[in-house]
Design an enzyme around this catalytic site. Sequence first.
Site, PDB file in Angstrom:
ATOM      1  N   TYR A  75      -7.845   5.567   2.029  1.00 15.95           N
ATOM      2  CA  TYR A  75      -6.886   6.433   0.925  1.00 15.95           C
ATOM      3  C   TYR A  75      -6.764   7.618   0.885  1.00 15.95           C
ATOM      4  O   TYR A  75      -5.603   8.214   0.199  1.00 15.95           O
ATOM      5  CB  TYR A  75      -7.693   5.703  -0.410  1.00 15.95           C
ATOM      6  CG  TYR A  75      -7.866   4.187  -0.422  1.00 15.95           C
ATOM      7  CD1 TYR A  75      -6.933   3.346  -0.922  1.00 15.95           C
ATOM      8  CD2 TYR A  75      -9.057   3.492  -0.041  1.00 15.95           C
ATOM      9  CE1 TYR A  75      -7.060   2.050  -0.843  1.00 15.95           C
ATOM     10  CE2 TYR A  75      -9.362   2.161   0.175  1.00 15.95           C
ATOM     11  CZ  TYR A  75      -8.372   1.457  -0.244  1.00 15.95           C
ATOM     12  OH  TYR A  75      -8.405  -0.126  -0.294  1.00 15.95           O
ATOM     13  N   ARG A 130       1.321  -5.874  -5.018  1.00 18.67           N
ATOM     14  CA  ARG A 130       1.338  -6.707  -3.635  1.00 18.67           C
ATOM     15  C   ARG A 130       1.819  -8.181  -3.978  1.00 18.67           C
ATOM     16  O   ARG A 130       1.576  -9.052  -3.458  1.00 18.67           O
ATOM     17  CB  ARG A 130       0.072  -6.659  -2.918  1.00 18.67           C
ATOM     18  CG  ARG A 130      -0.344  -5.491  -2.524  1.00 18.67           C
ATOM     19  CD  ARG A 130      -1.540  -5.673  -1.482  1.00 18.67           C
ATOM     20  NE  ARG A 130      -2.302  -4.489  -0.866  1.00 18.67           N
ATOM     21  CZ  ARG A 130      -1.444  -3.917   0.057  1.00 18.67           C
ATOM     22  NH1 ARG A 130      -0.552  -4.373   1.004  1.00 18.67           N
ATOM     23  NH2 ARG A 130      -2.049  -2.953   0.679  1.00 18.67           N
ATOM     24  N   GLY A 146       0.893  -1.130   0.163  1.00 16.13           N
ATOM     25  CA  GLY A 146      -0.051  -0.139   0.031  1.00 16.13           C
ATOM     26  C   GLY A 146       0.967   1.164  -0.030  1.00 16.13           C
ATOM     27  O   GLY A 146       1.924   1.188   0.510  1.00 16.13           O
ATOM     28  N   ASP A 178       4.483  -7.655   5.109  1.00 12.16           N
ATOM     29  CA  ASP A 178       4.557  -8.724   4.125  1.00 12.16           C
ATOM     30  C   ASP A 178       5.733  -8.504   3.149  1.00 12.16           C
ATOM     31  O   ASP A 178       6.428  -9.522   2.508  1.00 12.16           O
ATOM     32  CB  ASP A 178       2.998  -8.699   3.094  1.00 12.16           C
ATOM     33  CG  ASP A 178       2.002  -9.221   4.216  1.00 12.16           C
ATOM     34  OD1 ASP A 178       2.459 -10.181   5.178  1.00 12.16           O
ATOM     35  OD2 ASP A 178       0.901  -9.043   4.254  1.00 12.16           O
ATOM     36  N   ARG A 194      -4.835  -2.352   8.721  1.00  9.60           N
ATOM     37  CA  ARG A 194      -5.376  -3.622   8.362  1.00  9.60           C
ATOM     38  C   ARG A 194      -5.539  -4.388   9.389  1.00  9.60           C
ATOM     39  O   ARG A 194      -6.524  -5.305   9.673  1.00  9.60           O
ATOM     40  CB  ARG A 194      -4.483  -4.289   7.039  1.00  9.60           C
ATOM     41  CG  ARG A 194      -5.359  -5.458   6.616  1.00  9.60           C
ATOM     42  CD  ARG A 194      -4.512  -6.178   5.650  1.00  9.60           C
ATOM     43  NE  ARG A 194      -3.089  -6.418   6.145  1.00  9.60           N
ATOM     44  CZ  ARG A 194      -1.978  -6.389   5.316  1.00  9.60           C
ATOM     45  NH1 ARG A 194      -2.102  -5.916   4.006  1.00  9.60           N
ATOM     46  NH2 ARG A 194      -0.936  -7.007   5.895  1.00  9.60           N
ATOM     47  N   ASP A 245       0.178   1.883   8.494  1.00 10.92           N
ATOM     48  CA  ASP A 245      -0.468   1.198   9.487  1.00 10.92           C
ATOM     49  C   ASP A 245       0.378   1.376  11.102  1.00 10.92           C
ATOM     50  O   ASP A 245      -0.229   0.929  11.896  1.00 10.92           O
ATOM     51  CB  ASP A 245      -0.533  -0.310   9.130  1.00 10.92           C
ATOM     52  CG  ASP A 245      -1.585  -0.656   8.164  1.00 10.92           C
ATOM     53  OD1 ASP A 245      -2.231   0.548   7.707  1.00 10.92           O
ATOM     54  OD2 ASP A 245      -1.909  -1.611   7.817  1.00 10.92           O
ATOM     55  N   ARG A 276      -2.972   8.184   2.233  1.00  7.81           N
ATOM     56  CA  ARG A 276      -2.006   7.388   1.984  1.00  7.81           C
ATOM     57  C   ARG A 276      -0.823   8.091   1.130  1.00  7.81           C
ATOM     58  O   ARG A 276       0.225   7.682   0.715  1.00  7.81           O
ATOM     59  CB  ARG A 276      -2.303   6.008   1.127  1.00  7.81           C
ATOM     60  CG  ARG A 276      -3.148   5.079   2.426  1.00  7.81           C
ATOM     61  CD  ARG A 276      -2.924   3.758   1.803  1.00  7.81           C
ATOM     62  NE  ARG A 276      -3.427   3.373   0.537  1.00  7.81           N
ATOM     63  CZ  ARG A 276      -3.645   2.309   0.151  1.00  7.81           C
ATOM     64  NH1 ARG A 276      -3.301   1.196   0.969  1.00  7.81           N
ATOM     65  NH2 ARG A 276      -3.766   2.106  -1.086  1.00  7.81           N
ATOM     66  N   GLU A 291     -10.070  -0.247  11.101  1.00  8.50           N
ATOM     67  CA  GLU A 291     -10.365  -1.023  10.153  1.00  8.50           C
ATOM     68  C   GLU A 291     -10.577  -2.426  10.314  1.00  8.50           C
ATOM     69  O   GLU A 291     -11.330  -3.206   9.950  1.00  8.50           O
ATOM     70  CB  GLU A 291      -9.499  -0.610   8.957  1.00  8.50           C
ATOM     71  CG  GLU A 291      -9.707  -1.164   7.509  1.00  8.50           C
ATOM     72  CD  GLU A 291      -8.488  -1.145   6.731  1.00  8.50           C
ATOM     73  OE1 GLU A 291      -8.791  -0.816   5.522  1.00  8.50           O
ATOM     74  OE2 GLU A 291      -7.183  -1.216   7.147  1.00  8.50           O
ATOM     75  N   LYS A 336       8.100   0.663   5.733  1.00  7.85           N
ATOM     76  CA  LYS A 336       7.015   1.549   5.173  1.00  7.85           C
ATOM     77  C   LYS A 336       5.658   0.962   5.489  1.00  7.85           C
ATOM     78  O   LYS A 336       5.546  -0.236   5.375  1.00  7.85           O
ATOM     79  CB  LYS A 336       7.079   1.772   3.561  1.00  7.85           C
ATOM     80  CG  LYS A 336       5.773   2.005   2.884  1.00  7.85           C
ATOM     81  CD  LYS A 336       5.162   1.139   1.774  1.00  7.85           C
ATOM     82  CE  LYS A 336       4.301  -0.124   2.468  1.00  7.85           C
ATOM     83  NZ  LYS A 336       3.599  -0.757   1.684  1.00  7.85           N
ATOM     84  N   THR A 337       4.829   1.689   6.071  1.00  7.60           N
ATOM     85  CA  THR A 337       3.433   1.279   6.048  1.00  7.60           C
ATOM     86  C   THR A 337       2.566   2.330   7.150  1.00  7.60           C
ATOM     87  O   THR A 337       3.022   2.804   8.097  1.00  7.60           O
ATOM     88  CB  THR A 337       3.230  -0.069   6.675  1.00  7.60           C
ATOM     89  OG1 THR A 337       1.441  -0.208   6.750  1.00  7.60           O
ATOM     90  CG2 THR A 337       3.680  -0.376   8.041  1.00  7.60           C
TER      91      THR A 337
HETATM   92  P1  FBP Z   1       0.664  -1.885   3.524  1.00  8.95           P
HETATM   93  O1  FBP Z   1       0.667  -2.901   4.785  1.00  8.95           O
HETATM   94  O2  FBP Z   1       1.139  -2.629   2.503  1.00  8.95           O
HETATM   95  O3  FBP Z   1       1.483  -0.571   3.758  1.00  8.95           O
HETATM   96  O4  FBP Z   1      -0.665  -1.498   3.242  1.00  8.95           O
HETATM   97  C1  FBP Z   1      -1.624  -1.245   4.462  1.00  8.95           C
HETATM   98  C2  FBP Z   1      -2.689  -0.807   3.890  1.00  8.95           C
HETATM   99  O5  FBP Z   1      -2.908   0.793   3.725  1.00  8.95           O
HETATM  100  C3  FBP Z   1      -3.913  -1.075   4.763  1.00  8.95           C
HETATM  101  O6  FBP Z   1      -4.207  -0.085   5.809  1.00  8.95           O
HETATM  102  C4  FBP Z   1      -4.967  -1.414   4.183  1.00  8.95           C
HETATM  103  O7  FBP Z   1      -6.125  -2.417   4.832  1.00  8.95           O
HETATM  104  C5  FBP Z   1      -4.504  -1.996   2.865  1.00  8.95           C
HETATM  105  O8  FBP Z   1      -3.451  -1.235   2.570  1.00  8.95           O
HETATM  106  C6  FBP Z   1      -5.269  -1.678   1.818  1.00  8.95           C
HETATM  107  O9  FBP Z   1      -4.945  -2.428   0.641  1.00  8.95           O
HETATM  108  P2  FBP Z   1      -5.211  -1.787  -1.034  1.00  8.95           P
HETATM  109  O10 FBP Z   1      -4.533  -0.731  -1.199  1.00  8.95           O
HETATM  110  O11 FBP Z   1      -4.853  -3.167  -1.708  1.00  8.95           O
HETATM  111  O12 FBP Z   1      -6.546  -1.734  -0.898  1.00  8.95           O
END
Ligand code: FBP
Length: 560
Positions: free
Chosen positions: A428, A146, A82, A177, A253, A206, A431, A312, A203-204
């Site tokens: 979104y 991903r 993400g 991941d 997530r 989260d 991000r 979430e 990175k994240t």
């Molecule tokens: P990462 O763990 O890859 O940083 O992504 C986190 C995230 O933003 C979560 O908060 C969210 O649940 C998920 O990605 C959403 O994924 P997508 O962009 O595939 O809809």
Amino acid sequence: MKTLSPLQIERLKYQPKLPECLKKGINSLELVEGSKTESVRDQEQIKELFKNTYGKPVVSFKNSISLKASEARHVGVILSGGQAPGGHNVIAGLYDALKQANSSNKLYGFLGGPSGIIDGKYIEFTDEFMDKYRNTGGFDIIGSGRTKLETEEQFQKSLAVCKNLGISAVVIIGGDDSNTNAALLAEWFVKNNTGIQVIGCPKTIDGDLKNEQIEISFGFDTATKTYAELIGNIERDANSAKKYWHFVKIMGRSASHVALEAALQTQPNITLISEEVEEKKMSLDSIISYMCDIIVKRANMGKNFGIAVIPEGLIEFIPEMKSMISNLNDIMATLENDPDFVNATTIRDKFDIVENRLESANAKVYSSLPILIKGQLLADRDPHGNVQVSKIETEKLLIEMIQERLSELKLQGEYIGKFSAQSHFFGYEGRCAFPSNFDADYCYSLGFNAFALINFGLTGYLSSVRNLTAPASQWIAGGIPLTMMMNMEKRHGEMKPVIQKALVKLDGPVFKQLEEHREDWALNDRYLFPGAIQYFGPSCVCDVTTCTLQLERAKTLAAV
Ligand code: FBP
């Protein structure tokens, strides 16, 4: 016609700050090795799976008196998972360090995430190209994806692509991941004597990729400030109109760090924390009772409005849901190839098939859910086997159940209010925001530091920049072995080595802060209005980092 907004133009000029030792130059560093490390859990299994990269020491950098000559290198970089604000600055830091070390060095960007290295889709960075993206949000510079890197065929293809480009190091910028991918690729490259190094970057948004050496993942600062701005605006709207309850689901997530931080910045009436729900074994029913209690009390005070913040990932932490989703994940892997399921004519037929396959207690939970949620739970898993919680409208599930409960209470004469709800999902929106000054500096430093790790021949390491509540000049640069953060977990029905997620600690200072004040915030409106992120102006507004980082660092420093 304008091609850049005024803020874009001004942000391009911003020069991110570096820790003092990196500022002295990439060729003036000396590596300091700490003690050997162990994985967080399942040490024997992780050691066996990562024979070549397990147990390495934590490292840090200090300045050396002599200058180190830097051999010419070609490096590849991947943005993975993400989006998180600051990704472009990681690449900018990496690019600047690489060119400073040796002007004939080359940086290649693999396109569209990990699949780019497998399929050989790439671009070569130039000064002109890089300069367009400095201090900007987004991952559009090379795109992200991903794809899970785990098969022999994928590794062989990646090797061929790297050989073709003369690449001797790959930097993977990603979350838990994606850094698991980095660890697997690093091990495979060493095992096969390829001479190719792999370095990860944390990175994240989260905020769940952290430990003593990784104080926070990048993007958390900007994303939480963006959500806090929006929640603050909604609080003011609610307090002005006094007619709606706003249910705000906040991204993250699994862990609730983002919701918790946004709550500390805005002081809403209700904040659910998934980790607490799990720890206290709160059923969906008891969550509804907790929320209704506050709604009824506020109604008795004449306040038919309020703000509830919902993480979430909540649904996966409610015990009966967790058990059902885990059972569902296992059967989904088989249902994907089941003709009855694939060719089912109506969604209700699919629900019936699922209910027949689930264990009876789980089937009961599944069948009790509204149709909307039942359908959303059947959506595709991500390539790492996770339920895509961003697609499950927990906020709507809660509103529906609260509405029902309040109607019952009304009939019993226990509720005199009027409940009108609005639902929101903020994820979104945060991000790809322009990185805050903190994220702009932190990301640039992480990227610059990643090249320093490469320059010392390290592999299977995560770039680490610490002491983050001090001014950037005092930040500590170094690296930690990726295997140190790993344990075994079930994915797609099988036990796999993965980086362990750092969840909210209920005995930690951040949750304690919420716990201490939430009763007051529930009934008395203590809303805070953080406003938009500021990039220019007084340092007390522009350079402050998150409550989470400040509280956690204060605790660590007090313990030293
Ligand atoms: P990462 O763990 O890859 O940083 O992504 C986190 C995230 O933003 C979560 O908060 C969210 O649940 C998920 O990605 C959403 O994924 P997508 O962009 O595939 O809809």
